[in-house]
Design an enzyme around this catalytic site. Structure first.
Site, short mmCIF file in Angstrom:
data_model
loop_
_atom_site.label_atom_id
_atom_site.label_comp_id
_atom_site.label_asym_id
_atom_site.label_seq_id
_atom_site.Cartn_x
_atom_site.Cartn_y
_atom_site.Cartn_z
N LYS A 40 47.17 -18.09 -1.38
CA LYS A 40 47.51 -16.71 -1.69
C LYS A 40 46.80 -15.72 -0.76
O LYS A 40 47.36 -14.68 -0.40
CB LYS A 40 47.17 -16.41 -3.16
N SER A 54 52.04 -12.69 -4.70
CA SER A 54 50.72 -13.22 -4.38
C SER A 54 50.04 -13.52 -5.71
O SER A 54 50.63 -14.14 -6.59
CB SER A 54 49.94 -12.22 -3.53
N TYR A 114 44.64 -22.99 -4.31
CA TYR A 114 45.57 -21.94 -4.71
C TYR A 114 45.17 -20.60 -4.08
O TYR A 114 46.01 -19.89 -3.51
CB TYR A 114 45.58 -21.83 -6.22
#
Length: 282
Positions: free
Chosen positions: A153, A135, A149
């Site tokens: 995650k 992660s 992004y």
């Protein structure tokens, strides 16, 4: 002696993935190292009798199935899956195109889903295995200029937390790895898509932020080789951690987020606790 296990590592042609593959080999394990270009994978890791380099585009479910079949055909099992491959679409939310946002989710979320879906039948048949998924601290705390992004995650975090109890009856464990800033090639052109300023309100901030991020490249504080060695050590424990903050900066971010959430939970405690049906009054 370390018990020899079979590791399956995605994105092993460069960056963190190649470090993890080399660390697993150095610890005496067998490694299936995957990437879009198997020759590049072999070049990055170096020749080894316990290494199998396999083509894998993680966004292609058929590729994932074929790579897992190749791994099982060579080594007979898969003990540790490392979902490492990822990329980074940077930019302020309004300047990230819908196509780029979808591409970010496709690689960073659906990619690991594809590979894990292909690997799990092997692990269930064994009644053992460890699914390690990279992660990020951006999966714990959102960060300006990183909305796509961070979204990918954060999704990884929820997915792994949810499948952990689903898999535990089969002897399969999970581990989330949340690195801070490490000196990998994530910020280089082959891993990051930088935005072109398109909205005047963001233009100057975009230019300044891109320059700052690019200036950080190659100067990050974390050593990926040390992370890889530590990960191999943790994966060898009888009970690997469900979540591992990798790096002092990662520990600090997790601690700050925990404190912030506790404060937010308590800020309106009385109001939040007053929302139940008043069945007694009826």
């Amino acid at each position: 002696m370390t018990e020899k296990k079979v590791w399956f590592v995605t994105g092993a042609g460069r960056g963190m993935g190649s470090h993890i593959a080399r660390a697993a080999l150095a610890a005496g394990h067998q490694v299936v190292a995957t990437g879009r270009n198997p020759e590049r994978v072999t070049d990055a890791i170096g020749p080894a009798s316990d290494l199998l380099a396999v083509k894998l585009d993680i966004t292609d479910p058929a590729d994932a199935q074929a790579a897992v079949q190749a791994a099982a055909g060579r080594f007979g099992r898969i003990d540790v899956l490392v979902n490492n491959a990822a990329n980074f679409y940077a930019g302020y939310f309004e300047e990230i195109s819908p196509d780029h946002f979808r591409a970010q989710i496709e690689t960073n979320l659906f990619g690991p889903l594809n590979v894990t879906r292909a690997v799990l039948p092997v692990m269930r048949a064994q009644r053992s295995g460890l699914v390690v998924t990279t992660s990020s601290t951006a999966g714990i705390a959102g960060l300006e200029f990183c909305s796509a992004y961070a979204a990918s995650k954060f999704a990884i975090e929820g997915w792994i937390e949810s499948i952990t109890p689903e898999l535990s009856p089969f002897g399969i464990r999970t581990m989330l790895v949340e690195p801070g800033f490490f000196r990998t090639d994530l910020l280089e052109a082959n891993s990051t898509v930088w935005p072109e300023p398109s909205i005047e309100d963001y233009a100057e901030r975009t230019r300044q932020t891109v320059a700052a991020w690019q200036g950080m490249n190659g100067k990050q504080g974390g050593d990926p080789a040390k992370l890889a060695s530590a990960l191999v050590r943790l994966a060898g424990q009888d009970e690997p951690p469900l979540r591992w903050a990798a790096g002092a900066d990662a520990v600090e971010i997790l601690e700050q987020k925990a404190q912030t959430m506790l404060a937010q939970a308590g800020a309106y405690r009385e109001l939040s606790s007053s929302l139940a049906h008043d069945d007694a009054a009826s």
